[in-house]
Design a protein around this motif. Sequence first.
Motif, short mmCIF file in Angstrom:
data_model
loop_
_atom_site.label_atom_id
_atom_site.label_comp_id
_atom_site.label_asym_id
_atom_site.label_seq_id
_atom_site.Cartn_x
_atom_site.Cartn_y
_atom_site.Cartn_z
N VAL A 259 0.83 -1.20 0.00
CA VAL A 259 0.00 0.00 0.00
C VAL A 259 0.87 1.25 0.00
N VAL A 260 1.94 1.25 0.81
CA VAL A 260 2.85 2.40 0.85
C VAL A 260 3.51 2.62 -0.51
N ILE A 261 3.94 1.53 -1.15
CA ILE A 261 4.56 1.64 -2.47
C ILE A 261 3.59 2.25 -3.47
N GLU A 262 2.32 1.81 -3.42
CA GLU A 262 1.33 2.33 -4.37
C GLU A 262 1.06 3.81 -4.12
N LEU A 263 1.07 4.24 -2.88
CA LEU A 263 0.81 5.64 -2.56
C LEU A 263 1.94 6.54 -3.06
N ARG A 264 3.16 6.01 -3.06
CA ARG A 264 4.32 6.83 -3.41
C ARG A 264 4.77 6.68 -4.85
N SER A 265 4.28 5.65 -5.53
CA SER A 265 4.75 5.38 -6.89
C SER A 265 4.13 6.35 -7.89
N SER A 266 4.95 6.79 -8.86
CA SER A 266 4.44 7.63 -9.94
C SER A 266 3.73 6.80 -11.01
N HIS A 267 3.91 5.49 -10.95
CA HIS A 267 3.25 4.58 -11.90
C HIS A 267 2.76 3.35 -11.12
#
Length: 495
Positions: A259-267
């Motif tokens: 979830v953290v990765i998805e919140l911070r990812s530009s893609h």
Amino acid sequence: MPGNTLTAPGAPDAMAPAAHPRRWLALAVIAISQLMVVLDATIVNIALPQAQLSLGISDADRQWVVTAYTLTFGGLLLLGGRIADYWGRKRTFLVGMVGFALASAIGGLATTGGLLFAARALQGAFGALLAPAALALLTVLFTEAKERAKAFAVYGAIAGGGSAVGLVLGGVLTEYANWRWCLLVNIPIAAVALFAAIPLVPESRAHGNTRYDIPGAVVVTAGLVSLVYGFTKAAEDGWDAAATIGFIAAGLVLLAAFVVIELRSSHPLLPLRILLDRNRGGAYIASTLIGAGLFGAFLFLTFYFQVVLRYTPVKAGLASLPVTAGVLVAAGVASQLMPRLGAKPLMVAGAVLAAVAMLSLTQIDVDTSFITHLLPAQVVLGLGLGFTFVPLSSLALVGVPEHDAGAASATLNATQQVGGSLGTALLNTMYTSAVAAYLVGRVPDPMTQMKALVHGYTVAFAWGAALIVLSGLATLLLIKVRKEDLSTANAVQMG
């Protein structure tokens, strides 16, 4: 946002995207690919008792024949959806079909349980390319609301028919040939679909950011595998064992990290804008829970037919057909009722019917009558599934812009597969624990052992019913869609 914009009914024709002239033929080809995937699921269920015996797979590990597939399928579906969007939906569709057939060949020739598990995982990986590409192609090909409803109805009916074909064909192949042919049969089906798809299915792709969220895919898949392995360790060592707690905790931490990765990812692998729509998010939660309740239940029903009632594989396949019949009837009725009643009432009614059927299955014994008990329970279960999945698919996918079509369809598939993975592992753990508890203090004669198996099945059915009830509550509390929303949802462009 680049790409085609879906227009509302009644908009000027000049503004609507031109319909593909061969879209209905393309639908037939796409449905064949779905037939292959559905065949694989039901055929493997019928073949599993013999495959388990042939390869020496333990009761605790046999669920990996199912979960090795559903974990990689569900875990990689979101990445597969993005690959389909940007690499090209037709190209992804073709590669997924070829890879699925090759993985089926490896599974059909497997000499150990580990090799069969690996082949099933490889099937899931290629299925994660094939399934979202197929649904995204449908979403893009059929842009007019009524045509799209018909296309999804045809797609669902063929998928349901494929389920029936798989049950019968799996029984025939297992009984008169060998369980291995239940996997090898995918090869000719894939060949037919491949050669038909090349000239008939059009290419389409989204524009914009074409990078892939590889870290997200790795983390979410690892998290799900860790959770399922934790459930498996619970069956072997108990819920309070260090290994059980460790793997479950690691899985939860990895999913939180996703979830953290998805919140911070530009893609992001899973754009949060897809989930933030209340109705769509509620549909995904309901899909996860009902998948968790049903996948394992079907597995235990197959073992009950073949191990307890001593049905041959063919008879077990035929005995499982009432579920498919109920699905087909309810799917047709639901497609007619949805424009008048809306999605929510049908989904709630479907969950109630499915839960009642599962509770009925908790009353089975070593000599339960098929005609008076198992047949009506399965028909009601099928009706519940049909009334649930037809509006669920529409609610989860309508109103999605072309740019996110692959990701949205992949999310719907992923929720069912991930729910099925976790549900199968959980229900199998509850089953093995219940069997062991029943045998404590009893003389393990053949009849007592058989009663212990039945007790384990009933416990698994009870847990399945509870999960389905939760899916109905999620629908009731979270989904606020009105019936008129379904006719206008295609005009909604997500921001």
